[in-house]
Write a protein that holds these residues in place. Structure first.
Motif, short mmCIF file in Angstrom:
data_model
loop_
_atom_site.label_atom_id
_atom_site.label_comp_id
_atom_site.label_asym_id
_atom_site.label_seq_id
_atom_site.Cartn_x
_atom_site.Cartn_y
_atom_site.Cartn_z
N GLY A 147 0.97 -1.11 -0.08
CA GLY A 147 0.11 -0.60 -0.11
C GLY A 147 1.09 1.64 0.06
N PHE A 148 0.20 2.28 0.51
CA PHE A 148 0.96 3.37 1.06
C PHE A 148 2.64 3.22 1.85
CE2 PHE A 148 -2.83 4.72 0.28
CZ PHE A 148 -3.04 5.83 -0.86
N ILE A 149 3.37 3.74 0.72
CA ILE A 149 4.57 3.77 1.25
C ILE A 149 5.28 4.29 2.87
CG2 ILE A 149 7.38 3.90 0.77
CD1 ILE A 149 7.30 2.96 -1.53
N ILE A 150 4.85 5.50 2.78
CA ILE A 150 4.22 6.90 3.46
C ILE A 150 4.12 6.15 4.69
CG2 ILE A 150 2.50 7.56 2.86
CD1 ILE A 150 4.08 10.49 3.89
N SER B 174 5.38 -3.03 0.62
CA SER B 174 4.94 -1.68 1.22
C SER B 174 5.85 -2.47 2.81
CB SER B 174 4.07 -0.64 1.90
OG SER B 174 4.08 0.62 0.36
N ALA B 175 4.94 -3.86 2.82
CA ALA B 175 5.91 -4.65 3.95
C ALA B 175 6.71 -5.05 4.07
CB ALA B 175 4.20 -5.66 4.35
N GLU B 176 7.10 -5.22 3.17
CA GLU B 176 9.02 -5.91 3.02
C GLU B 176 9.08 -4.25 3.19
OE1 GLU B 176 9.56 -8.69 -0.75
OE2 GLU B 176 7.66 -6.90 -1.34
N LEU B 177 9.00 -3.44 2.58
CA LEU B 177 9.62 -2.22 2.91
C LEU B 177 10.41 -1.94 5.20
CD1 LEU B 177 11.54 0.48 2.57
CD2 LEU B 177 9.63 1.41 2.27
N LEU B 178 9.00 -2.09 5.38
CA LEU B 178 9.23 -1.86 6.82
C LEU B 178 9.75 -3.64 7.47
CD1 LEU B 178 7.77 -0.85 9.35
CD2 LEU B 178 6.21 -2.97 8.88
N ALA B 179 9.15 -4.09 7.09
CA ALA B 179 10.41 -5.52 7.76
C ALA B 179 11.44 -5.06 7.45
CB ALA B 179 10.11 -6.93 7.06
N LEU B 180 12.10 -5.24 5.95
CA LEU B 180 13.69 -4.95 5.86
C LEU B 180 14.47 -3.95 7.02
CD1 LEU B 180 16.10 -6.46 4.18
CD2 LEU B 180 15.08 -4.94 2.22
N GLY B 181 13.48 -2.88 6.68
CA GLY B 181 14.16 -2.02 7.80
C GLY B 181 14.20 -1.95 9.20
N LEU B 182 13.10 -3.06 9.68
CA LEU B 182 13.54 -3.33 11.10
C LEU B 182 14.51 -4.06 11.23
CD1 LEU B 182 9.93 -2.80 12.42
CD2 LEU B 182 11.70 -1.64 12.95
N LYS B 183 15.00 -5.53 10.11
CA LYS B 183 15.90 -6.50 10.33
C LYS B 183 16.82 -5.70 10.16
CE LYS B 183 17.10 -10.31 7.13
NZ LYS B 183 17.57 -11.01 8.66
N LYS B 184 17.81 -5.16 9.08
CA LYS B 184 18.48 -4.35 8.78
C LYS B 184 19.34 -3.31 9.96
CE LYS B 184 20.07 -5.58 4.86
NZ LYS B 184 21.43 -6.53 4.45
N HIS B 185 18.12 -2.45 10.62
CA HIS B 185 18.68 -1.03 11.46
C HIS B 185 18.42 -1.87 13.03
CE1 HIS B 185 19.32 1.60 8.33
NE2 HIS B 185 17.33 1.31 7.56
N SER C 136 7.22 3.43 -10.41
CA SER C 136 7.74 4.60 -9.91
C SER C 136 9.04 4.72 -9.46
CB SER C 136 6.98 5.83 -10.02
OG SER C 136 5.69 5.99 -10.54
N PHE C 137 9.72 3.79 -8.93
CA PHE C 137 10.70 3.70 -8.60
C PHE C 137 11.24 2.36 -7.39
CE2 PHE C 137 7.93 5.52 -5.50
CZ PHE C 137 7.87 4.66 -4.62
N TYR C 138 12.53 2.10 -7.10
CA TYR C 138 13.18 1.15 -7.09
C TYR C 138 13.21 1.91 -5.44
CZ TYR C 138 14.55 -1.96 -10.56
OH TYR C 138 14.37 -2.08 -11.78
N TRP C 139 12.82 1.01 -4.09
CA TRP C 139 13.57 1.70 -2.93
C TRP C 139 14.55 0.47 -2.29
CZ3 TRP C 139 12.58 -2.90 0.57
CH2 TRP C 139 11.85 -3.92 0.18
N ASN C 140 15.68 0.99 -1.98
CA ASN C 140 16.46 0.11 -0.62
C ASN C 140 16.62 0.61 0.69
OD1 ASN C 140 17.00 -0.83 -3.14
ND2 ASN C 140 19.63 0.20 -3.52
N VAL C 141 17.26 -0.76 1.15
CA VAL C 141 17.06 -0.79 2.45
C VAL C 141 18.81 -1.21 2.88
CG1 VAL C 141 16.77 -0.95 5.01
CG2 VAL C 141 15.10 -0.91 3.35
#
Length: 950
Positions: free
Chosen positions: A812-815, A866-877, A911-916
């Motif tokens: 959904g919404f990345i924000i 967005s769910a992957e962004l949240l999971a990867l962001g917490l895992k990496k940081h 429209s864009f890639y996102w990286n963590v």
């Protein structure tokens, strides 16, 4: 005889019925119409220091007194001592609050009433008041002594009544309500009945300095960095301009306001035609309006002084305002003097005294052709006289004397000659007319135009015949146009070169335009250079204008407002009707002749010729420094064959750039046999659909895989020429253009658009005293806020485990995902976006965050985006994060959304890639730390980890 008697009877009956009707109307009990004080709501909101009443302007800006004068500044006179504000007029009296006096005598302060000439001054009340206004026999005000509460009292100061316990500013009164702004509640706007009942909130969009003013059914005010308007009932709230606004005032469909440390502006009440009237870097402390002038006060922080200026309502004739009644003229640097078609240079600024222009006597006389020697211009210092001799004319002027002699005959002057800054100034009109010149005044452009009467009449005759020939005899003609527009400042040099061929049929209102436009730009600091060339194709018929899009080789209809169409007609289809025998135009030209042509030359500007160029250069407020116009007119036909205009000037803005404009028009083929026809390829049945083009342009600018599309223009051509399109057309078009392996760009119809919004997207439950479970079903726009709301309820979070369930969450919404990451992460670079051009947009978290003992994330093969962004962001940081489940979908891209609210569809465009931390999950997904094979194993793994941390 019988007819005469019948007529008399009819007349008698008519007269009798008229008397009956008159008596009947006179005997009706007509309701009393409430009287209202005469100053405007906007002026009262700006301290009420200026009042226009019964042909006089009343003002008071300092302790020197209350003054009145005529609108042109003449007959200025002090009518009483003291500094007054809240000036208004009611029932033949002037009312005002005397705030200060030179003697600081408290007996001289308070609310006063006086006759318009200053007599019969009576103190009504010594209460300390602000925001005073009068309505229907009552004085409404806010009490300084009672914490700014609103009150009312009778005109004689009796029967004082409190209306509300709310503090009040900017009081306005109509036939039912008292409106005010309340500082204590964040500047909210309220209204209360005249008797103090029914207090009602109108709007919560005010602030401490609202400058609330009511004009008819509308309220105009500032609040929360916006200029607003709304109906008096609080409906139709509309933001008009965003900036730090002060001093709102309104008049005749314009709203005037200042922007802090920037300048004074005006804007139409419908939000159009924003104009900057004046650069003002100091603090503006009030804007007051009369019929013709805008007065504003400037507070100088350096010496704690206040200066007053005034200008015309359009920003012209800016001048420092002289408060006192001493006969001190105003310096008017923007007034120009044109003699025989040319502007003269004057070493000293022109003066305005009682609405009359005065100039340094020797310079103006020299420019009027008087020889500059002691035989023709004679100064007698002892008797303070100037004698002028030219040809057979002798003029005698005396400093300070309102009479003059011309060849011995006495004439009365509007203003006397004066000495100002050791220079002798004489009245321009009188001296020019005495030398047999014709004088005209252009108030709009602030030009005194002086010319020879015979030359004026000759120009007038030529232009009258030219206008008649062009407007009434010419149906078709061709125009070769060349424009050169240049702008430069400290930062850049900018030039537009344009050439065009116009074929015009003014009778049928047809016009075909083909041309080329070249833009040259050079950065003076960044050392960049660019050159861009584009073609111009325009067709006009049936009062519609069509333009060609070269990308698709198709035409579309240009949407013009009524004003824009009228402007186009005047500039292009009127056969130069604006070049006519108007006196102000004629006074700006002189005539040369050849055997075949009249050549009119002069420093006159036709706005119609340069307005388009100023628009191209994005110049709204300008100071013209040089002009020249030449008209070539055929002696036999009086057709206008050539026009050449050049203009130079300076932009009135903080950038302060210089500009030059050159316009050349050559008119040929008058009434030729060739007809004006539509351009090749123009088909009114195959016009571009602008709504479809919006979507196509969105894709071309934002699509991540755009460079992989073959024949994008050809594939888009059919879609954009549909007169109407539906969701199926959009879906078919998207499928045709998107990349083969792009499974994430999708169209959603109105039913799917609402899916997922009807139920709560957050579920929570306790997993014992040391763990909390939060399931996120989908990342809607408000999920981040709802997650934070639930997490905020968790006490002693550093001793607890947070379980976030992202299974079957397709994104959904990345924000929203980033809102949650920001809440859970310490300050860091959370992730970054990469566009198709390679540009990177970093996303950082703030210093504040919520800490947990451990975080467990549940995922499966349907966890995406967005769910992957949240999971990867917490895992990496975070080292205390564990991912449990099965490998996720692998959607490492983000989408921008195009939404059509009319047709009820959305396009989610990759429209864009996102990286963590330089990791992207596209097509690979996130590999869990703990892999589970069945759904029943998730709870087992969670329980194991909870036990291990106890």
């Amino acid at each position: 005889m019988k007819k005469i008697k019948q007529m008399k009877v009819a007349l008698f009956l008519f007269s009798f019925l008229s008397v009956i009707v008159f008596m009947s109307v006179s005997s009706l009990a007509l309701p009393d119409v409430p009287k209202k004080s005469s100053n405007t709501s906007g002026n009262m909101a700006n301290n009420g220091r200026v009042l226009k009443y019964d042909g006089w302007v009343y003002y008071s800006f300092d302790e020197s007194g209350l003054y009145r004068m005529k609108e042109d500044g003449s007959q200025k006179k002090k009518i009483c001592d003291g500094m007054y504000d809240n000036l208004t007029a009611y029932d033949g009296y002037i009312y005002g609050y005397c705030r200060y006096t030179k003697t600081n005598n408290p007996e001289e302060t308070g609310l006063f009433r006086l006759k318009p000439d200053g007599t019969e001054r009576v103190k009504i009340s010594d209460k300390s008041m602000l925001f005073v206004t009068i309505y229907d026999g009552w004085i409404y005000y806010t009490s300084f002594d009672d914490n700014f509460k609103p009150y009312k009292m009778k005109l004689d100061g009796t029967d004082d009544q409190k209306l509300s316990d709310y503090s009040a500013s900017y009081i306005n009164v109509d036939n039912q309500w008292v409106y005010f702004q309340n500082d204590a509640n964040g500047g909210r706007i309220y209204k209360v009945k005249h008797d103090g009942s029914q207090i009602t909130e109108v709007s919560d969009h005010g602030n401490m300095y609202t400058y609330l003013n009511i004009d008819g059914e509308w309220i105009y005010f500032s609040g929360h960095y916006f200029l607003y308007k709304m109906k008096v009932d609080g409906t139709e709230l509309t933001p008009l301009f965003e900036e730090l606004i002060n001093n709102v005032n309104s008049k005749d469909s314009w709203i005037y306001f200042s922007v802090f440390e920037e300048g004074i502006y005006r804007i139409k009440t419908d939000g159009t035609q924003l104009q900057k009237l004046r650069d003002v870097e100091d603090f503006v402390s009030g804007i007051s309006l009369t019929d013709e002038w805008l007065y504003y006060e400037v507070y100088d922080v350096k010496d704690s002084s206040t200066r007053v200026y005034r200008m015309r309502l359009d920003g012209s004739s800016h001048q420092k305002f002289k408060i006192t009644e001493d006969h001190v003229p105003d310096e008017v640097e923007n007034v120009k003097i044109r003699i025989d078609g040319k502007f003269g240079e004057y070493s000293n600024v022109p003066l305005n005294l009682y609405g009359r222009i005065l100039l340094p006597f020797r310079e103006i006389l020299k420019n009027l052709g008087v020889p500059d020697d002691d035989k023709h211009i004679i100064w007698d210092g002892k008797n303070r006289t100037v004698t002028v001799k030219k040809d057979n004319i002798t003029i005698l002027l005396t400093i300070g004397k309102n009479t003059a002699l011309v060849n011995g005959k006495e004439y009365v002057l509007d203003v006397a000659p004066i000495i100002y800054n050791d220079r002798t100034y004489i009245p321009t009109r009188f001296i020019a007319e005495s030398l047999n010149k014709k004088v005209l005044w252009d108030g709009e452009k602030q030009i005194v135009s002086i010319c020879e009467p015979a030359e004026f009449e000759k120009v007038k005759d030529i232009l009258a015949k030219t206008n008649d020939a062009m407007v009434n005899s010419v149906e078709r003609y061709s125009v070769d146009q060349k424009n050169s527009m240049k702008y430069n400042n400290d930062y850049l040099d900018y030039e537009i070169q344009m050439t065009a061929k116009l074929e015009i049929d003014s009778k049928k209102r047809l016009c075909n335009i083909v041309g080329e436009r070249k833009i040259l730009e050079t950065g003076n600091i960044t050392n960049f250079n660019s050159e861009e060339t584009s073609n111009i194709y325009c067709w006009c018929e049936n009062e519609k204008i069509y333009l060609k899009d070269e990308n698709y080789d198709l035409w579309y209809e240009s949407e013009l407002t009524e004003d824009e169409w009228e402007n186009f007609k005047r500039r292009v289809l009127s056969n130069y009707s604006y070049i006519n025998a108007d006196d102000l135009i004629c006074s700006g030209f002189t005539v040369d002749e050849t055997d075949e042509h009249y050549i009119l030359k002069g420093e006159h500007i036709f706005d119609e010729l340069i307005s388009g160029a100023l628009y191209e250069l994005d110049i709204v407020n300008e100071i013209i420094s040089g002009t020249n116009t030449e008209l070539l007119i055929n002696k036999k036909t009086y057709y206008l064959e050539k026009i050449n205009t050049t203009v130079t000037g300076k932009e009135k803005s903080s950038y302060g750039g210089n500009f030059s404009i050159a316009v050349s028009l050559e008119n040929t083929n008058f009434n030729s046999e060739a007809r004006v026809t539509a351009p090749e390829g123009f088909d009114p049945d195959k016009l571009i659909n602008k709504k479809a083009v919006e979507l196509v342009n969105f894709i071309s600018q934002a699509y991540l895989y755009f460079n992989e599309i073959d024949n994008f223009e050809e594939k888009s051509k059919e879609f954009i020429t549909k007169k109407d399109f539906n969701f199926d057309d959009v879906k078919q078009y998207i499928e045709a253009i998107k990349a083969d392996d792009d499974v994430f760009t999708v169209c959603v119809d109105e039913n799917s658009l609402e899916y997922g919004y009807k139920e709560e997207q957050i579920e929570t439950k306790d997993l014992g005293k040391d763990a909390v479970y939060i399931k996120i079903k989908s990342f809607t726009e408000d999920v981040g806020d709802k997650f934070i709301e639930e997490a905020d309820k968790i006490e002693n979070s550093e001793d607890k485990t947070l379980v976030i369930d992202l299974r079957d969450n397709g994104g959904g919404f990345i924000i929203s995902a980033n809102d949650i990451l920001d809440y859970l992460l310490p300050r860091c670079l959370m992730n970054y976006y990469i566009s198709r051009s390679g540009d990177m947009l970093p996303v950082y978290s703030n210093d504040d965050y919520k800490e947990f003992k451990q975080i467990l994330i549940l995922v499966n093969e349907n966890t995406a985006s967005s769910a992957e962004l949240l999971a990867l962001g917490l895992k990496k940081h975070l080292k205390n994060t564990t991912v449990i489940g099965r490998t996720t979908l692998g959607k490492g891209v983000g989408q921008l959304v195009y939404r059509d609210d009319d047709k009820k569809f959305s396009v989610y465009l990759v429209s864009f890639y996102w990286n963590v931390k330089e990791q992207n999950v596209m097509k690979s997904g996130i590999t869990p730390d703990i892999v589970v094979n069945s759904d029943s194993d998730y709870l087992k793994e969670v329980e194991k980890l909870l036990k291990s941390k106890r």
